[in-house]
Motif scaffolding. Sequence first.
Motif, PDB file in Angstrom:
ATOM      1  N   ILE A   1       0.176   3.208   6.312  1.00 25.58           N
ATOM      2  CA  ILE A   1      -1.323   2.346   6.065  1.00 25.58           C
ATOM      3  C   ILE A   1      -0.332   0.796   5.264  1.00 25.58           C
ATOM      4  O   ILE A   1      -1.050   1.036   4.607  1.00 25.58           O
ATOM      5  N   ILE A   2      -0.046  -0.299   5.571  1.00 25.14           N
ATOM      6  CA  ILE A   2       0.781  -1.549   4.568  1.00 25.14           C
ATOM      7  C   ILE A   2       0.032  -2.499   5.206  1.00 25.14           C
ATOM      8  O   ILE A   2      -0.487  -3.244   6.108  1.00 25.14           O
ATOM      9  N   VAL A   3      -0.458  -2.944   4.542  1.00 28.48           N
ATOM     10  CA  VAL A   3      -1.717  -4.195   4.499  1.00 28.48           C
ATOM     11  C   VAL A   3      -1.066  -5.536   3.637  1.00 28.48           C
ATOM     12  O   VAL A   3      -0.878  -5.211   2.562  1.00 28.48           O
ATOM     13  N   VAL A   4      -0.857  -7.095   4.100  1.00 34.57           N
ATOM     14  CA  VAL A   4       0.021  -7.504   3.577  1.00 34.57           C
ATOM     15  C   VAL A   4      -1.423  -9.044   3.499  1.00 34.57           C
ATOM     16  O   VAL A   4      -1.452  -9.087   4.274  1.00 34.57           O
ATOM     17  N   ASP A   5      -1.569  -9.206   2.535  1.00 32.65           N
ATOM     18  CA  ASP A   5      -2.263 -10.066   1.459  1.00 32.65           C
ATOM     19  C   ASP A   5      -1.859 -11.406   1.558  1.00 32.65           C
ATOM     20  O   ASP A   5      -1.023 -11.724   0.689  1.00 32.65           O
ATOM     21  N   ASN A   6      -1.995 -12.196   2.832  1.00 31.21           N
ATOM     22  CA  ASN A   6      -1.418 -13.606   3.214  1.00 31.21           C
ATOM     23  C   ASN A   6      -2.271 -14.522   1.483  1.00 31.21           C
ATOM     24  O   ASN A   6      -2.529 -15.819   2.252  1.00 31.21           O
ATOM     25  N   HIS A   7      -1.951 -14.097   0.590  1.00 33.88           N
ATOM     26  CA  HIS A   7      -2.783 -15.103  -0.142  1.00 33.88           C
ATOM     27  C   HIS A   7      -4.803 -15.273  -0.637  1.00 33.88           C
ATOM     28  O   HIS A   7      -4.661 -16.396  -0.448  1.00 33.88           O
ATOM     29  N   GLY A   8      -5.002 -14.586   0.677  1.00 31.48           N
ATOM     30  CA  GLY A   8      -6.011 -14.995   0.411  1.00 31.48           C
ATOM     31  C   GLY A   8      -6.731 -15.029  -0.821  1.00 31.48           C
ATOM     32  O   GLY A   8      -6.652 -14.712  -2.107  1.00 31.48           O
ATOM     33  N   ASN A   9      -8.569 -14.700  -0.771  1.00 33.22           N
ATOM     34  CA  ASN A   9      -8.995 -14.732  -2.538  1.00 33.22           C
ATOM     35  C   ASN A   9     -10.285 -13.735  -2.005  1.00 33.22           C
ATOM     36  O   ASN A   9     -11.537 -14.813  -2.259  1.00 33.22           O
ATOM     37  N   ASP A  10     -10.749 -13.311  -1.241  1.00 25.37           N
ATOM     38  CA  ASP A  10     -11.788 -12.916  -0.628  1.00 25.37           C
ATOM     39  C   ASP A  10     -12.014 -10.673  -1.837  1.00 25.37           C
ATOM     40  O   ASP A  10     -12.455 -10.044  -0.958  1.00 25.37           O
ATOM     41  N   GLY A  11     -10.675 -10.886  -2.334  1.00 23.35           N
ATOM     42  CA  GLY A  11     -11.054  -9.682  -2.810  1.00 23.35           C
ATOM     43  C   GLY A  11     -10.686  -7.959  -1.990  1.00 23.35           C
ATOM     44  O   GLY A  11     -10.943  -7.368  -2.650  1.00 23.35           O
ATOM     45  N   VAL A  12      -9.460  -8.360  -1.450  1.00 22.72           N
ATOM     46  CA  VAL A  12      -9.181  -7.194  -0.363  1.00 22.72           C
ATOM     47  C   VAL A  12      -8.976  -6.792  -1.227  1.00 22.72           C
ATOM     48  O   VAL A  12      -8.932  -5.002  -1.105  1.00 22.72           O
ATOM     49  N   ARG A  13      -7.299  -7.181  -2.594  1.00 24.29           N
ATOM     50  CA  ARG A  13      -7.005  -6.361  -3.498  1.00 24.29           C
ATOM     51  C   ARG A  13      -8.305  -5.113  -4.007  1.00 24.29           C
ATOM     52  O   ARG A  13      -7.042  -3.603  -3.958  1.00 24.29           O
ATOM     53  N   ASP A  14      -8.362  -5.779  -5.156  1.00 21.44           N
ATOM     54  CA  ASP A  14      -9.921  -4.453  -5.510  1.00 21.44           C
ATOM     55  C   ASP A  14     -10.184  -3.605  -3.990  1.00 21.44           C
ATOM     56  O   ASP A  14     -10.972  -2.378  -5.117  1.00 21.44           O
ATOM     57  N   TRP A  15     -10.655  -3.889  -2.750  1.00 19.05           N
ATOM     58  CA  TRP A  15     -11.920  -3.219  -2.077  1.00 19.05           C
ATOM     59  C   TRP A  15     -10.834  -2.438  -1.629  1.00 19.05           C
ATOM     60  O   TRP A  15     -11.397  -1.103  -1.881  1.00 19.05           O
ATOM     61  N   ILE A  16      -9.417  -2.489  -1.451  1.00 20.46           N
ATOM     62  CA  ILE A  16      -8.665  -1.133  -1.388  1.00 20.46           C
ATOM     63  C   ILE A  16      -8.639  -0.602  -2.184  1.00 20.46           C
ATOM     64  O   ILE A  16      -8.385   0.552  -2.378  1.00 20.46           O
ATOM     65  N   LYS A  17      -8.150  -1.313  -3.364  1.00 22.63           N
ATOM     66  CA  LYS A  17      -7.403   0.167  -4.555  1.00 22.63           C
ATOM     67  C   LYS A  17      -8.900   0.793  -4.570  1.00 22.63           C
ATOM     68  O   LYS A  17      -8.773   2.222  -5.132  1.00 22.63           O
ATOM     69  N   THR A  18      -9.344   0.818  -4.354  1.00 24.13           N
ATOM     70  CA  THR A  18     -11.098   1.339  -4.835  1.00 24.13           C
ATOM     71  C   THR A  18     -11.534   2.299  -3.881  1.00 24.13           C
ATOM     72  O   THR A  18     -12.284   3.574  -4.158  1.00 24.13           O
ATOM     73  N   ALA A  19     -11.686   1.481  -2.598  1.00 29.57           N
ATOM     74  CA  ALA A  19     -12.160   2.589  -1.194  1.00 29.57           C
ATOM     75  C   ALA A  19     -11.230   2.770  -0.480  1.00 29.57           C
ATOM     76  O   ALA A  19     -11.477   3.708   0.097  1.00 29.57           O
ATOM     77  N   GLU A  20      -9.739   2.126  -0.417  1.00 29.40           N
ATOM     78  CA  GLU A  20      -9.142   3.034   0.550  1.00 29.40           C
ATOM     79  C   GLU A  20      -7.838   2.858  -0.186  1.00 29.40           C
ATOM     80  O   GLU A  20      -6.641   2.722   0.027  1.00 29.40           O
ATOM     81  N   PRO A  21      -7.612   4.292  -1.243  1.00 27.69           N
ATOM     82  CA  PRO A  21      -6.279   4.122  -2.325  1.00 27.69           C
ATOM     83  C   PRO A  21      -5.138   4.496  -1.225  1.00 27.69           C
ATOM     84  O   PRO A  21      -3.790   4.403  -2.012  1.00 27.69           O
ATOM     85  N   ALA A  22      -5.308   5.098  -0.733  1.00 32.42           N
ATOM     86  CA  ALA A  22      -4.003   5.318   0.416  1.00 32.42           C
ATOM     87  C   ALA A  22      -3.338   4.540   1.585  1.00 32.42           C
ATOM     88  O   ALA A  22      -2.163   4.940   1.288  1.00 32.42           O
ATOM     89  N   VAL A  23      -4.225   3.182   0.968  1.00 34.22           N
ATOM     90  CA  VAL A  23      -3.209   1.826   1.782  1.00 34.22           C
ATOM     91  C   VAL A  23      -2.372   1.708   0.602  1.00 34.22           C
ATOM     92  O   VAL A  23      -2.737   1.166  -0.473  1.00 34.22           O
TER      93      VAL A  23
END
Length: 369
Positions: free
Chosen positions: A48-70
């Motif tokens: 699963i690949i998530v591309v963050d198109n320059h958002g500012n809602d904390g997606v990176r931090d959430w994925i790192k902690t909640a969905e580390p396999a992504v």
Amino acid sequence: MTVSAPSNAQPALVPELSIILVSYNSLSDLQRCLPTLLAQKTGFSYEIIVVDNHGNDGVRDWIKTAEPAVIYYQNTTNSGYAGGNNLGLKHASGRWTLFLNPDTELLPDCLERLRKTAYDFPDAFITPKLLHSDGTVNACGNVMHYTGITTCRGLNEPSDVYTNLETVPLLSGAAFLAPTLALKRLGGFDETYFMYFEDTDLSLRARLAGYSLLCDARACIVHHYKLGMNPLKFYHLERNRLLTFLKIFSRKTLLQLLPALLITEAMTWAYSLRGWSYFRARFQGYFWLWKNRSSWLKNRRTIQQNRQLPDQTILNDSLLSLPFEQLAGPSLGRFLNVLTQPLFRLLRPSFNPQQGTGPKTPLHVEGEI
């Protein structure tokens, strides 16, 4: 395009499937979507690949902690649906790639169904059945009026109307699977579109290159989408509709379509009278096409040189009716089509009906539906 390194390591084994989601302030959607992805019971590997198109809602931090396999990639600019998906495609390592909108939820066995169909039809582009949250159809692929206006196939119909594996004229960009190599051969999405109509453009280019488009209605995804219109969307829809026609069709076909295209243009101009911002959007679309003519003319030459099928293949399964009911309501929409269909029927170029594939041509597949 500049991108940061992924926030976590790639899987050691090469997966069968790469799933790409483009996020733009889509944290709440991803929090609903990703658990349904990870809960799929499959006998194959996927990334699963998530591309963050320059958002500012904390997606990176959430994925790192909640969905580390992504796998996460940070895009330093908002390059739109097309650019974000192309960035994900660049890093996809699976045999197939599934493009998926964040505002979706996969129903059980969806991935397994798509995988089986992909193995049965290895050169096909496959879209699932998309449902509204109330269970009615959002889209079973898309359909197109022969002047380029597109709409969702089966929109608002009961789900049980569509239960088979069928050929379709166009894919829905909200969710579709395709061979990764085929996508890269086609150059992925055209990033000049930014948003809207990229799925139509890719669908038509794929068909001209000889690939088939399928809807597997046995694979179901809920799409939390609400139909709406605003000046920016109107600008992109109309600009990109004309851009697609100018790139895809031969000069001869464009000349044959010109009378009907002028009628549709007049109708869209009439629609733009609802407000100055809509009216200005139509002018801006024409201006963009003129200003960027050298770029799309270059793309046009490439498409025309590499095409494997004639324009008739596409136009034979196009529609005579326009989706008036989506803008004017069911009653007025039906009335407007009663008025306009005879004229569009008269102006439609005559093609051999044996060429092309229609939107409801069932495929013969083994096993129970």
